[in-house]
Design a protein around this motif. Structure first.
Motif, short mmCIF file in Angstrom:
data_model
loop_
_atom_site.label_atom_id
_atom_site.label_comp_id
_atom_site.label_asym_id
_atom_site.label_seq_id
_atom_site.Cartn_x
_atom_site.Cartn_y
_atom_site.Cartn_z
N UNK A 1 0.81 -1.14 -0.12
CA UNK A 1 -0.13 0.08 0.11
C UNK A 1 0.97 1.16 -0.04
N UNK A 2 0.57 2.20 -0.89
CA UNK A 2 1.26 3.34 -0.94
C UNK A 2 1.10 4.31 0.29
N UNK A 3 2.13 5.01 0.65
CA UNK A 3 1.84 6.03 1.68
C UNK A 3 0.81 7.06 1.46
N UNK A 4 0.60 7.51 0.33
CA UNK A 4 -0.66 8.45 0.21
C UNK A 4 -1.89 7.61 0.63
N UNK A 5 -2.07 6.42 0.13
CA UNK A 5 -3.06 5.54 0.42
C UNK A 5 -3.40 5.34 2.05
N UNK A 6 -2.35 4.99 2.70
CA UNK A 6 -2.20 4.63 4.06
C UNK A 6 -2.51 6.11 4.75
N UNK A 7 -2.13 7.15 4.44
CA UNK A 7 -2.43 8.54 5.08
C UNK A 7 -3.72 8.91 4.96
N UNK A 8 -4.40 8.52 3.62
CA UNK A 8 -5.80 8.66 3.34
C UNK A 8 -6.78 7.70 4.39
#
Length: 118
Positions: free
Chosen positions: A1-8
């Motif tokens: 999972x990409x970081x922006x996705x994790x942050x979202x």
């Protein structure tokens, strides 16, 4: 999972948590208001009941006092009637005693007048 996705997802979880907390706080406030309202109702009912009981006790006490008052008055009337009866029975003897004392005084004065002339 990409970081922006994790942050979202973290931001979404935080938003959901904030909504849950806000709903819980709102629910708690609502329940607290209902509890206070019910407490006020219970207090009002208790006060009304206490006032009603106090009024009933006061009325019962007044009735008891009135009954006792009547008993005392009746006893007083009975005592008065007895005293009047006894006084009427003694009137004749009191008159006789007064007449007797008067006659004694008159006789004594008459004897003193006779002795003074002699």
């Amino acid at each position: 999972m990409a970081r922006p996705e994790v942050l979202d997802r973290i931001k979404e979880a935080e938003r959901e948590a904030d909504e849950i907390i806000a709903a819980a706080e709102s629910d708690a406030d609502e329940r607290l208001a209902e509890a206070r309202e019910r407490a006020d109702e219970i207090r009002a009912e208790a006060e009304e009941g206490a006032e009603s009981e106090a009024a009933e006790r006061l009325e019962a006490a007044r009735e008891e006092i009135e009954e006792r008052r009547e008993e005392i008055l009746e006893a007083g009337r009975s005592d008065r009637d007895e005293l009047e009866r006894e006084a009427r029975e003694r009137v004749d003897s009191a008159v006789d005693y007064g007449v007797e004392r008067f006659e004694e005084a008159v006789n004594q004065q008459a004897e003193e007048a006779v002795d003074a002339q002699a």
